[in-house]
Design an enzyme around this catalytic site. Structure first.
Site, PDB file in Angstrom:
ATOM      1  N   GLY A 156     -51.981 -80.933  42.906  1.00  0.00           N
ATOM      2  CA  GLY A 156     -53.201 -80.950  43.697  1.00  0.00           C
ATOM      3  C   GLY A 156     -54.109 -82.071  43.250  1.00  0.00           C
ATOM      4  N   SER A 157     -55.341 -82.071  43.800  1.00  0.00           N
ATOM      5  CA  SER A 157     -56.294 -83.102  43.423  1.00  0.00           C
ATOM      6  C   SER A 157     -56.669 -83.010  41.951  1.00  0.00           C
ATOM      7  CB  SER A 157     -57.558 -82.969  44.283  1.00  0.00           C
ATOM      8  OG  SER A 157     -58.136 -81.680  44.119  1.00  0.00           O
ATOM      9  N   PHE A 158     -56.512 -81.804  41.389  1.00  0.00           N
ATOM     10  CA  PHE A 158     -56.863 -81.566  39.994  1.00  0.00           C
ATOM     11  C   PHE A 158     -55.786 -82.102  39.050  1.00  0.00           C
ATOM     12  CE2 PHE A 158     -57.271 -78.807  36.245  1.00  0.00           C
ATOM     13  CZ  PHE A 158     -58.620 -78.924  35.993  1.00  0.00           C
ATOM     14  N   GLY A 159     -54.535 -81.932  39.462  1.00  0.00           N
ATOM     15  CA  GLY A 159     -53.425 -82.352  38.622  1.00  0.00           C
ATOM     16  C   GLY A 159     -52.191 -81.529  38.918  1.00  0.00           C
ATOM     17  N   GLY A 161     -45.990 -77.837  41.961  1.00  0.00           N
ATOM     18  CA  GLY A 161     -46.833 -78.557  42.902  1.00  0.00           C
ATOM     19  C   GLY A 161     -47.789 -79.485  42.211  1.00  0.00           C
ATOM     20  N   VAL A 199     -49.227 -78.608  38.784  1.00  0.00           N
ATOM     21  CA  VAL A 199     -49.303 -77.152  38.726  1.00  0.00           C
ATOM     22  C   VAL A 199     -47.951 -76.622  38.260  1.00  0.00           C
ATOM     23  CG1 VAL A 199     -49.827 -75.034  39.986  1.00  0.00           C
ATOM     24  CG2 VAL A 199     -50.918 -77.186  40.658  1.00  0.00           C
ATOM     25  N   ASP A 212     -63.891 -79.075  50.523  1.00  0.00           N
ATOM     26  CA  ASP A 212     -62.543 -79.653  50.632  1.00  0.00           C
ATOM     27  C   ASP A 212     -61.595 -78.652  51.288  1.00  0.00           C
ATOM     28  OD1 ASP A 212     -60.681 -81.663  50.425  1.00  0.00           O
ATOM     29  OD2 ASP A 212     -60.105 -81.176  48.366  1.00  0.00           O
ATOM     30  N   LYS A 258     -52.822 -74.924  36.360  1.00  0.00           N
ATOM     31  CA  LYS A 258     -53.209 -76.271  36.773  1.00  0.00           C
ATOM     32  C   LYS A 258     -53.692 -77.037  35.553  1.00  0.00           C
ATOM     33  CE  LYS A 258     -55.907 -76.488  40.379  1.00  0.00           C
ATOM     34  NZ  LYS A 258     -56.961 -76.147  41.391  1.00  0.00           N
TER      35      LYS A 258
END
Length: 953
Positions: A634-637, A632, A639, A756, A653
């Site tokens: 996410g906003s972080f980067g 996957g 996964v 969020d 992550k």
């Protein structure tokens, strides 16, 4: 100017016509005693039907030249008053059953016109009407030629409600009309509606041009607004000197909470000498009431003139000290302003007065008032008992239509007896010789207060059902039927049993010895297949039982010994494992202790005062097989999936953003998750900060994100997703996520605002239980402050509009976002989509407009619509709308949202809330006004009983 008015009128019609059309389709208008099947009212255009479709009892009485000069309707009365339905004077109740939607609000109206009455009968009727088990009113006819109207506003407790007439003290019960009018979702909501109905005491249109009342089609909900000119008994008297009537033809914006009709708001009275005073008699008062005042400035005041006033009478500190400035409160002229008095104690003679303030140039103004009395809801007979009785009613035509409404209140059915408890329970069933056919209903086994059961001399077949939990059963008559099978042994163990009659059936097998030896009246002749057991056999059975008990005891002793040995072995194993650490290189860094925490601002965590678990990058590379399986983003980067040496599955992550903002997100998430631990928050296993890499290592969530499942369903491609995400699963996911957020808000000190909340940040474990994730944007609440000044961050469709506008972050911002999540769970739709929602563009606007029209079915995910209990969906829809209120102070706290979801779970599991003592803390403590004038904080019922009365304010 004329073109502008035409445009405004066109917009108003476009807004109202669909709503009016939907409302009228759901109107029920019964002409009681009418011989005509269906006709249209020439005054309103509404369709009336004969009540014969719902009522087969009583008789039709035709009036001779009925008229009503006192009701304000003038001259010859309408066609629906040419007949009435009259019922016998006996001990029974006669009920109309009206179909409703559970949890929707309705206006129920009954009218009574006695007219010419019965020749030679000088006594006018006096009787009672009930809604289910709740006493509505005593109908007392004092004037044969006047229409008596009774109105009640309810939130429907089930899919039907009974309107019952009974208990005549003089004359015969009768009824002229019965009407049911549905409201939109937000109308007439109170914090007490689970325990109280609203009985309408007054609804007055001030400044009316005629004596005629205003109702449909001017009011699309067909409320009757009486003219203040129609002065009659118990009506308005004593106007203050200088009271004048004003009106306008301009459009008044009435799109507020209760949506009063435009025609009512276009008229008003004003006090030219500085005051408005009236006196009004309120039937069945003193009592606690809900009162509404309707103000709309319909005069064009110059800039140098103002209209400010206060309420002088009745004097109530919270209200009388407030100043009503209509133009300011309503944000301009020709806009409705409706301050509410949600719970006040009023006397029978209500004198109310408004006076202008010293700095006002104009006197007070009043367009309309509406006053309703709180009527405590009487709990119906125990639902399980009622369900069992319904089973009996289907088995015999002789009893199927003879009893309506609640079996115990206000009068009992002729074949049952009830306890005096609240709610009452059935203690006796008397159905001797009622031609009942079929098996004895198994539902009988849940009637745990039953003491006597008389089912003799019928045509009952099949075996005697399990009634072993009926410990209070004293007398059982089942003789002279066609019952088969054996006599159940539990009958001999019923502790209260005194009489058992089973003769003349087709029962077979051995008679239980406990019945033979028990000191009761027991008759069983006429059953050729029955026989008594031998004493030798009895002794043999006792020997076998004794041997079995001995063997069981030996096994238990051995089991306890083994458990003791295993416990010792486990202690030794766990100590060894602690030392070896599973072969993974883990370095725990512990620095200074801190009572609170500061958010990281970059750099290594040695400066952060946290306890963190550092994992070497080599171990992460080995666990993820060099980041080979991406699961996957996410906003972080991105996964990645991994598996540690000791078998622990992980999700890694990797921070893609190397800027200071990205580093801050990384630091924030580690700082927070190192200190907070909750079953509904994704646990942080550790972090890696090596070779310019920033990685977070979490426990792996096998079922991915909630968004993945919703998108799989909306694409109509994944049948497994349909099955996996049923309504009960969605409710559990919502409850889990809400508990995680509630812990952040109140379980941490100081509290944490996630900032969020969205479906992609709600992860699902192997058992489909939810955990909140992604704390990169989270902020710590500052102590003693109500908000945090912060640049608005979040995701489109979930972002709190108040936070976006003011840049002030509060816990209620998370509540707004969670409300969007709830709407997604109900609908299975995206939060933002021009394709799906058109001009509404977002899920919130689209769903809000439908729910407020009472149309929750249109928003339910088609994949679950046939498999849900509508009341459960309504409960979640209601709290979701509260969560996405425009202003944060109107939104509930997360704890209140959790209670609403838990109630929905109980409804879905059990099918009804009437059997549950659901805590009164479920009621929202949000404010119920659109403005701050005369506002009341909703009460806390968390420690109150379900019948606690609203306290006077």
């Amino acid at each position: 100017m004329a073109n502008l008015l035409v445009h405004l009128l066109f917009l108003l019609l476009i807004h109202l016509i669909p709503s009016i059309f939907c409302q009228v389709k759901e109107f029920i208008s019964l002409d009681c005693g009418s011989k005509i099947g269906k006709y249209s009212d020439e005054h309103t255009g509404l369709e009336w039907i004969s009540d014969s479709i719902l009522m087969s009892y009583g008789k039709s009485v035709v009036e001779e030249n009925p008229d009503d000069d006192d009701d304000g309707r003038g001259g010859q009365v309408q066609q629906q008053y040419e007949t009435r339905r009259e019922f016998p004077t006996d001990n029974r109740k006669y009920c109309y059953t009206l179909a409703t939607q559970r949890r929707r609000r309705y206006l129920i109206r009954t009218t009574f016109l006695y007219g010419t009455g019965v020749p030679g009968n000088d006594t006018y009727p006096k009787f009672q009407i009930y809604l289910d088990s709740t006493k509505w009113a005593t109908v007392s006819i004092l004037d044969a030629n006047r229409i008596l109207t009774k109105e009640m506003i309810i939130r429907a407790p089930s899919d039907s409600i009974n309107v019952c007439l009974c208990c005549a003290t003089t004359g015969s019960p009768f009824i002229s009309t019965l009407e049911l009018r549905p409201f939109n979702l937000s109308m007439y909501a109170t914090d007490y509606e689970d325990a109280f109905y609203l009985k309408v005491a007054a609804r007055v249109n001030f400044g009316a041009s005629t004596k005629d009342p205003i109702r449909y089609p001017d009011d699309p909900y067909d409320r009757i607004w009486d003219s203040d000119l129609a002065k009659r008994q118990n009506f308005l008297v004593g106007e203050a000197p200088g009271t004048q009537r004003i009106n306008t033809s301009k459009i008044v914006d009435t799109n507020n909470r209760e949506c009063p009709p435009l025609k009512v708001m276009q008229t008003a009275v004003v006090g030219t000498q500085g005051s408005i005073t009236y006196r009004l008699n309120l039937e069945d008062f003193p009592a606690n009431a809900r009162a509404y005042a309707y103000f709309a400035e319909i005069e064009d005041l110059p800039n140098n003139q103002t209209r400010k006033f206060t309420m002088l009478k009745p004097y109530i500190p919270d209200y009388s000290n407030a100043v009503a400035n209509i133009v300011e409160n309503a944000n301009g002229s020709y806009i409705l302003y409706e301050p509410s008095y949600m719970n006040v104690s009023l006397d029978f003679v209500l004198t109310f007065a408004f006076v202008k303030t010293p700095d006002s140039t104009k006197g007070p103004l009043l367009n309309a008032i509406e006053i309703s009395k709180y009527v405590e809801i009487t709990r119906n007979t125990n639902q399980r008992d009622d369900h069992a009785l319904s089973a009996f009613r289907t088995m015999s035509a002789e009893i199927s239509g003879t009893n309506e409404g609640d079996p115990c209140i206000p009068t009992t059915w002729e074949w049952v007896s009830c306890s005096s408890a609240s709610p009452p329970k059935i203690i006796k069933i008397l159905l001797t010789g009622k031609n009942i056919k079929g098996d004895i209903p198994s539902e009988l086994s849940i009637m745990d207060e039953l003491t006597e059961l008389w089912l003799d001399n019928n045509i009952l077949t099949g075996p005697i059902p399990d009634m072993s939990i009926l410990t209070k059963l004293k007398i059982v008559h089942l003789e002279n039927n066609k019952l088969t099978g054996s006599i159940p042994s539990y009958l001999g163990n019923l502790p209260s049993l005194q009489e058992l009659y089973l003769q003349n059936n087709s029962l077979t097998g051995e008679i239980p010895s406990t019945l033979v030896t028990k000191n009761i009246t027991f008759k069983f002749d006429g059953n050729p297949g029955l026989r008594k057991g031998s004493k030798g056999k009895k002794r043999h059975i006792l020997i076998i039982i004794g041997s079995l008990v001995g063997v069981v005891l030996v096994i238990l002793l051995l089991g306890l010994s083994m458990m003791h040995i295993l416990r010792k072995w486990k202690r030794a194993s766990s100590c060894k494992a602690t030392d070896e650490k599973g072969g993974v290189s883990l370095h725990v860094t512990s620095t200074k202790a801190s009572s609170t925490y500061s958010l990281a601002r970059g750099g290594h965590f040695m400066d952060e005062g946290v306890v963190s678990l550092h994992i070497q990058i080599s171990d992460i590379q080995e666990a993820t097989q060099n980041f080979s399986k991406r699961i996957g983003k996410g906003s972080f980067g991105p996964v990645y999936y991994g598996k540690m040496k000791h078998g622990k599955e992980i999700a890694v992550k990797i921070m893609a953003d190397s800027s200071s903002h990205g580093t801050k997100q990384f630091s924030t998430e580690v700082a927070l998750l190192s200190r907070i631990h909750h079953r509904n928050l994704v646990p942080l296993i550790g972090y890696c900060e090596e070779e310019h890499q920033h990685m977070l290592v979490y426990e792996y969530m096998h079922n991915g994100t909630l968004r993945d499942h919703i998108q799989a369903i909306s694409s109509c491609k994944d049948l497994a997703a349909h099955r996996q995400l049923d309504w009960l699963t969605r409710l559990r996911i919502a409850e889990d996520a809400a508990k995680g957020l509630e812990y952040l808000h109140t379980g941490c000190n100081p509290g944490i605002i996630h900032r969020d909340v969205k479906t992609s940040n709600i992860l699902l474990d192997i058992n489909m239980r939810a955990k909140v994730s992604d704390f990169g944007l989270s902020r710590q609440a500052e102590e003693d402050l109500t908000h945090i000044s912060s640049v608005a961050r979040g995701t489109v469709g979930y972002l709190d509009p108040e936070y976006y506008a003011t840049q002030q972050l509060t816990e209620k911002s998370d509540v707004y976002s969670f409300g969007v999540v709830l709407l997604e769970l109900i609908s299975g739709r995206k939060p933002v989509s021009l394709e799906d929602y058109g001009a509404d563009w977002c899920l919130v606007h689209w769903a809000r407009s439908l729910i407020r029209k009472g149309d929750v079915i249109s928003i339910i995910d088609p994949s679950i619509v046939k498999c849900v209990k509508m009341e459960s969906v309504w409960r979640v829809a209601e709290v979701a709308l509260q969560c996405v209120e425009q202003h944060g102070f109107l939104r509930p706290r997360m704890q209140e949202t959790i209670l609403a979801i838990q109630e929905a779970v109980k409804i879905e599991k059990l099918g009804t809330t009437s059997e549950q003592d659901i805590t009164r803390a479920q009621f929202s403590s949000r404010k119920t006004l659109l403005t701050s004038f005369l506002d009341i904080q909703s009460p806390d019922f968390s420690n109150g009983s379900s019948h606690q009365r609203p306290s006077a304010r």
